[in-house]
Design a protein around this motif. Structure first.
Motif, PDB file in Angstrom:
ATOM      1  N   ASN A 177      29.854  41.630  35.161  1.00  0.00           N
ATOM      2  CA  ASN A 177      30.608  42.644  34.431  1.00  0.00           C
ATOM      3  C   ASN A 177      30.540  44.003  35.133  1.00  0.00           C
ATOM      4  OD1 ASN A 177      30.307  44.893  31.959  1.00  0.00           O
ATOM      5  ND2 ASN A 177      32.031  43.498  31.765  1.00  0.00           N
ATOM      6  N   LEU A 178      29.346  44.377  35.610  1.00  0.00           N
ATOM      7  CA  LEU A 178      29.206  45.644  36.321  1.00  0.00           C
ATOM      8  C   LEU A 178      30.033  45.655  37.601  1.00  0.00           C
ATOM      9  CD1 LEU A 178      25.409  46.479  35.936  1.00  0.00           C
ATOM     10  CD2 LEU A 178      27.323  47.917  35.209  1.00  0.00           C
ATOM     11  N   ALA A 184      37.069  48.322  39.632  1.00  0.00           N
ATOM     12  CA  ALA A 184      38.126  49.122  39.025  1.00  0.00           C
ATOM     13  C   ALA A 184      37.918  50.613  39.298  1.00  0.00           C
ATOM     14  CB  ALA A 184      38.172  48.858  37.522  1.00  0.00           C
ATOM     15  N   ASP A 185      36.647  51.051  39.260  1.00  0.00           N
ATOM     16  CA  ASP A 185      36.352  52.474  39.391  1.00  0.00           C
ATOM     17  C   ASP A 185      36.598  52.983  40.812  1.00  0.00           C
ATOM     18  OD1 ASP A 185      35.418  54.864  38.057  1.00  0.00           O
ATOM     19  OD2 ASP A 185      33.586  54.699  39.240  1.00  0.00           O
ATOM     20  N   ILE A 218      38.538  42.503  37.367  1.00  0.00           N
ATOM     21  CA  ILE A 218      38.604  43.932  37.051  1.00  0.00           C
ATOM     22  C   ILE A 218      38.232  44.112  35.577  1.00  0.00           C
ATOM     23  CG2 ILE A 218      40.143  45.925  36.792  1.00  0.00           C
ATOM     24  CD1 ILE A 218      39.612  45.268  39.662  1.00  0.00           C
ATOM     25  N   ALA A 219      37.441  45.141  35.289  1.00  0.00           N
ATOM     26  CA  ALA A 219      37.084  45.423  33.888  1.00  0.00           C
ATOM     27  C   ALA A 219      36.923  46.926  33.705  1.00  0.00           C
ATOM     28  CB  ALA A 219      35.790  44.701  33.501  1.00  0.00           C
TER      29      ALA A 219
END
Length: 278
Positions: A177-178, A184-185, A218-219
């Motif tokens: 998840n990270l 994405a960041d 991507i999250a």
């Protein structure tokens, strides 16, 4: 170019730091008939992403240039302390990486006070590169004192630091998840040397990172729950919240709030005594 005396001091320092590491500490098999007390030259060259010839010349005090990127890689793979990292960069006549920031003013005092005020709830600040730039006593007690870490990049810590892996009860789910959040960041900054170097390094050194990076997940960040198995106080469960700050571009504040009564009761005990080895 560096004077001969400085080149010799740099070579001697690198060799001394290489000699004190064991293959097990860097995830390599010991193998038979080792004649060196620590890592071989070819092993540290491979880990750092440089050629064995170039690294041999460096330890022979040859008159060659050393880029900041290579120094960062050597400092990381040699597990240098903050003081040792500064010494390495000083010998190579380069400014230490932790003294080169996008914001020369550093972390604003008001942000540091905000992080400190959240004790005994763990809290920390990440900069645009996902480096830990501020934290409170509770966060240091939870993960180990960041100032003692050779590297404070959160993604690198999650994928390469055994202690962080052992702390996370669901390391696979949290790490994946990270990584999706990180992708994405940093998407607008892909192509920048620092970002590309970190991605290449982790794809080389972490099978999970390499496999999951190729999945293109991507999250966006959303408040989520993390469970820790702390070696001193036992299981801790937190709900994470994130705030993007206005004072420093790209800086994010993360606060970890206890998700149950048991965790809340343990927080004073967590802060009272540091994590062993921190």
């Amino acid at each position: 170019m560096l004077p001969q005396q400085r080149r010799r001091a740099l070579a001697d320092f690198l060799r001394s730091r290489r000699d004190r590491l064991t293959p097990a500490e860097v995830g390599l098999p010991a193998g038979p008939r080792r004649r060196t007390p620590g890592l071989r030259r070819e092993e540290i060259a491979q880990l750092s992403g440089v050629s064995i010839t170039w690294y041999t010349w460096l330890e022979q005090a040859r008159d060659i240039s050393v880029s900041r990127q290579v120094l960062e890689s050597l400092a990381r793979e040699l597990r240098l302390s903050p003081a040792e990292r500064r010494h390495l960069f000083a010998l190579a006549d380069a400014a230490p990486p932790d003294e080169i920031t996008d914001d020369d003013a550093g972390v604003p005092a008001a942000l540091q006070r905000m992080v400190d005020a959240l004790d005994p709830n763990p809290a920390y600040l990440l900069d645009a590169n996902w480096d830990l730039v501020a934290w409170n006593r509770a966060e240091a007690a939870l993960i180990g004192e960041p100032v003692m870490m050779a590297d404070r990049n959160l993604i690198r810590l999650v994928f390469t630091e055994p202690r962080i892996r052992a702390l996370l009860a669901d390391w696979t789910g949290q790490a994946r998840n990270l990584l999706a959040q990180y992708r994405a960041d940093v998407a607008p900054r892909l192509g920048e040397p620092r970002i590309e170097a970190l991605i290449a390094e982790l794809r080389r050194n972490s099978p999970e990172f390499d496999r999951w990076w190729a999945d293109q997940d991507i999250a966006e960040f959303s408040s989520n729950r993390r469970v820790f198995d702390h070696p001193r106080v036992g299981r801790l469960t937190f709900d994470y919240a994130k705030l993007s700050t206005m004072d420093a571009t790209g800086t994010k504040l993360f606060a970890c709030m206890p998700a149950d009564g048991s965790t809340a009761e343990k927080l004073p005990q967590l802060v009272e005594e540091p994590l062993a080895g921190s």
